[in-house]
Scaffold this motif. Structure first.
Motif, PDB file in Angstrom:
ATOM      1  N   ALA A 118       0.843  -1.204   0.000  1.00 16.42           N
ATOM      2  CA  ALA A 118       0.000   0.000   0.000  1.00 16.42           C
ATOM      3  C   ALA A 118       0.876   1.251   0.000  1.00 16.42           C
ATOM      4  CB  ALA A 118      -0.882  -0.017   1.250  1.00 16.42           C
ATOM      5  N   ALA A 140      -5.221   2.919   6.843  1.00 16.32           N
ATOM      6  CA  ALA A 140      -4.845   2.107   8.004  1.00 16.32           C
ATOM      7  C   ALA A 140      -3.740   2.894   8.702  1.00 16.32           C
ATOM      8  CB  ALA A 140      -4.333   0.740   7.553  1.00 16.32           C
ATOM      9  N   VAL A 152      -2.919  -1.256  14.935  1.00 17.74           N
ATOM     10  CA  VAL A 152      -3.444  -0.812  13.641  1.00 17.74           C
ATOM     11  C   VAL A 152      -4.876  -0.334  13.815  1.00 17.74           C
ATOM     12  CG1 VAL A 152      -4.024  -1.518  11.283  1.00 17.74           C
ATOM     13  CG2 VAL A 152      -1.992  -2.453  12.394  1.00 17.74           C
ATOM     14  N   MET A 271      -2.931  -8.742   1.172  1.00 18.31           N
ATOM     15  CA  MET A 271      -4.312  -8.427   0.806  1.00 18.31           C
ATOM     16  C   MET A 271      -4.442  -8.801  -0.662  1.00 18.31           C
ATOM     17  SD  MET A 271      -7.100  -7.258   2.125  1.00 18.31           S
ATOM     18  CE  MET A 271      -7.082  -5.925   3.326  1.00 18.31           C
TER      19      MET A 271
HETATM   20  P1  AMP Z   1      -0.827  -5.483  10.243  1.00 15.82           P
HETATM   21  O1  AMP Z   1      -0.362  -5.613  11.669  1.00 15.82           O
HETATM   22  O2  AMP Z   1      -0.094  -4.472   9.455  1.00 15.82           O
HETATM   23  O3  AMP Z   1      -0.999  -6.787   9.533  1.00 15.82           O
HETATM   24  O4  AMP Z   1      -2.334  -5.032  10.368  1.00 15.82           O
HETATM   25  C1  AMP Z   1      -3.281  -5.779  11.111  1.00 15.82           C
HETATM   26  C2  AMP Z   1      -4.565  -5.888  10.336  1.00 15.82           C
HETATM   27  O5  AMP Z   1      -5.045  -4.596   9.955  1.00 15.82           O
HETATM   28  C3  AMP Z   1      -4.398  -6.629   9.017  1.00 15.82           C
HETATM   29  O6  AMP Z   1      -4.484  -7.998   9.188  1.00 15.82           O
HETATM   30  C4  AMP Z   1      -5.542  -6.065   8.217  1.00 15.82           C
HETATM   31  O7  AMP Z   1      -6.758  -6.708   8.586  1.00 15.82           O
HETATM   32  C5  AMP Z   1      -5.614  -4.645   8.660  1.00 15.82           C
HETATM   33  N1  AMP Z   1      -4.836  -3.793   7.755  1.00 15.82           N
HETATM   34  C6  AMP Z   1      -3.538  -3.428   7.881  1.00 15.82           C
HETATM   35  N2  AMP Z   1      -3.145  -2.634   6.863  1.00 15.82           N
HETATM   36  C7  AMP Z   1      -4.223  -2.472   6.060  1.00 15.82           C
HETATM   37  C8  AMP Z   1      -4.461  -1.766   4.839  1.00 15.82           C
HETATM   38  N3  AMP Z   1      -3.510  -1.031   4.256  1.00 15.82           N
HETATM   39  N4  AMP Z   1      -5.679  -1.843   4.302  1.00 15.82           N
HETATM   40  C9  AMP Z   1      -6.661  -2.570   4.884  1.00 15.82           C
HETATM   41  N5  AMP Z   1      -6.500  -3.251   6.031  1.00 15.82           N
HETATM   42  C10 AMP Z   1      -5.303  -3.215   6.625  1.00 15.82           C
END
Ligand code: AMP
Ligand code: GLY
Length: 422
Positions: A118, A140, A152, A271
């Protein structure tokens, strides 16, 4: 050989369980372990992040290989310390583990390696926050450092983004994790976890899995460490080679170029939208609960794989997977992921284990007065294999229904969204 597994969760129970099937492993130690690891390993009362204590123990006991489960000891340099002392250890150095321990670092590496992810901005000041909020609209918002999966915040408006930045800046919530904040474009699609064994140059990806992070059915409620997982997930079917080539290969190359080669398990949280995928995060370890279904399907000896990674000859090993699928459903304590109860007597574990193909991995348990009692938010991971995902899910639920403790809670829809559709 003598093996030491560092950690105390369901992931570490699954790692001990897999090592217990190795023809060359004679004794397993687990530090600090739980009631489940205690049935196949000797639990050692040393905290998982007590690097000096663990190194001393490994020296005194003549441990041949140490396998690190969680990220905290990696961040503290357990691998560096063991290597300094000439002890054999599986897991990344502190510098390599920054792929997990610093989201900003992970983003820099991905940019350098050309890995799809992203778009993002690093926010230091209130002005940065304002600019990012207006620029993204939906985002996020992430604390830079380790925050146990709770750092997050998903935001669907500019004002939510500003609030989230303020919340994460509150030092009392996340310690130093809130010092720097990443604001990134909100992605849509299905999530999948692809893990790979890495020896610094070569990455061999494992059977892909899917976690369920929210506490309630239908992905409602708060984020947790993970309420269940299954493998293989159809979300990335047919994309494995592309993910290997476009994520793992370039990241290993970039980490080597920086002088910090990555050795260990590398976990990419993706994703996926149709045939498009982007990396949400890296973890420097097996996921929990993904380890439970993934290791249930691993055919090859984990000791052989670990040694090959450490020796830089992973390319010589043919890693085999069992046919079929596996599913893990987590039984959690009342109140989790917030404040939860402990010390509740657990019944029915043996009955569940008697079912064909069911293994009950312990997450937060201990023995007390001859009973197994709850000792964590996530308590057990009832895991089953089967010829198909549907079969594995059905068996895991047959197993969990036989288990009881006061306040026990579990999701009833692990794997359902995907299997229901396909
Ligand atoms: P992370 O610790 O970065 O994996 O984030 C934890 C959760 O937040 C992920 O498993 C996603 O469900 C959600 N998440 C993190 N980044 C994004 C993003 N850029 N867009 C949508 N959902 C996100
Ligand atoms: N299951 C997600 C993680 O281990 O971080």
């Amino acid at each position: 050989m003598k093996v030491l597994v560092v950690g105390s969760g369901g992931r570490e129970h699954a790692i001990c369980w897999k090592f217990s099937q190795s023809r060359n492993v004679e004794r397993i130690f687990c530090a600090p372990g739980n009631a489940g690891t205690g049935t196949i390993a000797r639990n050692i009362q040393i905290a998982a992040d007590d690097v000096a204590g663990l190194a001393q123990f490994a020296e005194n006991e003549g441990i041949d290989l140490t396998f690190v489960g969680p990220e905290a000891p990696m961040e503290k340099g357990i691998t560096d310390e063991f290597n300094r002392r000439g002890l054999v250890i599986f897991g990344p150095s502190a510098a390599a583990a920054r792929l997990e321990t610093s989201k900003e670092f992970a983003k820099e590496v991905m940019a350098g390696a050309g890995v799809p992810t992203a778009r993002y901005e690093i926010v230091h000041t209130a002005d940065d926050a304002k600019r990012a909020a207006e620029h993204f609209g939906r985002a996020a918002v992430k604390a830079d450092g380790l925050a146990a999966g709770k750092g997050v915040i998903i935001c669907t408006s500019s004002s939510e983004i500003l609030d989230a930045v303020r919340t994460l800046k509150d030092q009392s919530l996340f310690g130093n994790a809130g010092d720097r904040i990443v604001v990134e474009e909100l992605l849509e699609g299905d999530e999948a976890s692809i893990l790979a064994f890495c020896d610094g140059k070569t990455a061999t990806i494992m059977v892909p899995s899917q976690d369920h992070k929210r506490i309630y059915d239908g992905d409602a409620g708060k984020n947790t460490g993970g309420m269940g997982a299954y493998a293989p997930t159809p979300v990335v079917q047919g994309l494995e080679k592309e993910i290997h080539d476009k994520v793992f290969v370039p990241v290993l190359r970039e980490m080597s170029r920086r002088g910090t080669p990555y050795v260990g398990v590398l976990y990419a949280g993706l994703m996926v939208n149709g045939s498009e995928f982007r990396v949400l995060e890296f973890n420097a370890r097996f996921g929990d609960p993904e380890a439970q279904p993934v290791l249930s399907l691993l055919e090859t000896d984990l000791l052989d794989i670990s040694q090959a990674c450490i020796d830089g000859r992973l390319g010589d090993i043919d890693i085999k997977w069992k046919a079929g699928a596996s599913c893990c459903v987590i039984a959690a304590s009342k109140g989790y992921p917030d404040r939860y109860e402990k010390g509740k007597i657990i019944e029915g574990i043996e009955d569940a284990q008697k079912l064909d193909s069911v293994v009950v991995f312990h997450s937060g348990t201990k023995t007390e007065g001859g009973n197994i009692v709850t000792d964590g938010g996530r308590v057990l991971g009832v895991t089953a294999t089967g010829a198909s995902i549907k079969e594995a899910i059905a068996s895991a639920y047959d197993g969990i229904k036989l288990i009881r403790f006061d306040g026990m809670h579990y999701r009833t829809d692990i794997g359902k969204a995907v299997t229901g559709r396909s």
